[in-house]
Design a protein around this motif. Structure first.
Motif, short mmCIF file in Angstrom:
data_model
loop_
_atom_site.label_atom_id
_atom_site.label_comp_id
_atom_site.label_asym_id
_atom_site.label_seq_id
_atom_site.Cartn_x
_atom_site.Cartn_y
_atom_site.Cartn_z
N PRO A 158 41.03 52.90 53.14
CA PRO A 158 40.01 51.82 53.14
C PRO A 158 39.25 51.79 51.82
O PRO A 158 38.93 52.84 51.25
N MET A 159 38.98 50.60 51.33
CA MET A 159 38.23 50.42 50.09
C MET A 159 36.76 50.23 50.43
O MET A 159 36.37 49.18 50.96
N VAL A 160 35.96 51.23 50.15
CA VAL A 160 34.53 51.20 50.44
C VAL A 160 33.79 50.58 49.26
O VAL A 160 34.03 50.95 48.11
N GLY A 161 32.90 49.63 49.52
CA GLY A 161 32.06 49.06 48.48
C GLY A 161 32.68 47.94 47.69
O GLY A 161 32.13 47.54 46.66
N ALA A 162 33.80 47.38 48.16
CA ALA A 162 34.38 46.21 47.48
C ALA A 162 33.53 44.98 47.83
O ALA A 162 32.96 44.89 48.91
N ASN B 55 34.42 28.36 50.00
CA ASN B 55 34.79 27.07 50.59
C ASN B 55 36.01 26.51 49.83
O ASN B 55 36.43 27.08 48.83
N PRO B 56 36.58 25.37 50.29
CA PRO B 56 37.78 24.83 49.64
C PRO B 56 37.58 24.47 48.16
O PRO B 56 38.54 24.45 47.39
N ALA B 57 36.35 24.19 47.75
CA ALA B 57 36.07 23.86 46.35
C ALA B 57 35.95 25.12 45.48
O ALA B 57 35.71 25.03 44.29
N GLY B 58 36.11 26.30 46.09
CA GLY B 58 36.01 27.55 45.35
C GLY B 58 34.58 28.02 45.15
O GLY B 58 34.33 28.92 44.35
N GLN B 59 33.64 27.43 45.90
CA GLN B 59 32.23 27.81 45.78
C GLN B 59 31.90 28.92 46.79
O GLN B 59 32.41 28.92 47.91
N LEU B 60 31.04 29.82 46.37
CA LEU B 60 30.62 30.93 47.22
C LEU B 60 29.79 30.43 48.39
O LEU B 60 28.82 29.70 48.20
N VAL B 61 30.18 30.84 49.61
CA VAL B 61 29.40 30.53 50.81
C VAL B 61 28.47 31.72 51.10
O VAL B 61 27.27 31.56 51.28
N THR B 62 29.03 32.92 51.11
CA THR B 62 28.27 34.15 51.30
C THR B 62 29.15 35.32 50.87
O THR B 62 30.36 35.17 50.74
N ASN B 63 28.52 36.47 50.65
CA ASN B 63 29.32 37.65 50.32
C ASN B 63 28.69 38.89 50.92
O ASN B 63 27.54 38.89 51.35
N THR B 64 29.46 39.96 50.95
CA THR B 64 29.02 41.23 51.50
C THR B 64 29.87 42.34 50.91
O THR B 64 30.87 42.08 50.23
N LEU B 65 29.47 43.59 51.15
CA LEU B 65 30.24 44.75 50.70
C LEU B 65 31.04 45.31 51.87
O LEU B 65 30.59 45.26 53.02
N THR B 66 32.20 45.87 51.57
CA THR B 66 32.99 46.50 52.63
C THR B 66 32.34 47.82 53.04
O THR B 66 31.72 48.51 52.23
N ASP B 67 32.49 48.17 54.32
CA ASP B 67 31.89 49.39 54.85
C ASP B 67 32.82 50.58 54.68
O ASP B 67 33.85 50.49 53.99
#
Length: 142
Positions: free
Chosen positions: A39-43, A49-61
């Motif tokens: 597992p990749m922690v902290g990625a 969205n379809p236009a390539g714009q950021l909707v939201t982001n988070t870090l992997t656990d």
């Protein structure tokens, strides 16, 4: 006692009878390393969205998972990035009412290309700056 029971019953019935306003659409992404499937922690996982714009982001656990909840209906992709790894992105997927979408992504090792550093010096001897700046460094180099 009877009055408070009736009030409790009325409040409970009103809550259960009302429409559910919280959407249940979720996206779960699991990110693993190409070397052994760890597992990749902290990625950084980004919902796009379809236009390539950021909707939201988070870090992997600690299990390499990223969870996005209460996602509006529509088409999306997930892009995952981490230093020292190549960027990975899912194919486009659709979020429908009350759906859960799960995707797995593998990050491959990738060299980081840095700009070069140029060091230049003249042939003369160095001098300590006035005011005592650099005395510690001067002591180390003598």
């Amino acid at each position: 006692m009877i009055r408070s029971s009736r009030l409790l019953f009325a409040v409970t019935a009103a809550l259960l009878a009302g429409p559910a306003s919280v959407s249940a659409q979720t996206v779960l992404v699991r990110v693993i390393d190409d070397d052994g499937g760890r597992p990749m922690v902290g990625a950084v996982a980004s919902l796009m969205n379809p236009a390539g714009q950021l909707v939201t982001n988070t870090l992997t656990d600690e299990r390499g998972r990223a969870l996005f909840t209460e996602i509006p209906l529509g088409m999306y992709t997930v892009r995952v990035e981490m230093i020292g790894k190549s960027t990975a992105e899912t194919d486009a997927f659709e979020i429908t009412e009350n759906s859960t979408v799960s995707r797995d992504l593998m990050l491959e090792s990738s060299a980081i290309i840095l700009e070069g550093i140029e060091v230049a010096a003249d042939a003369g001897r160095w001098h300590v700056r006035p005011g005592g700046e650099g005395l510690l460094v001067a002591a180390v180099w003598e």
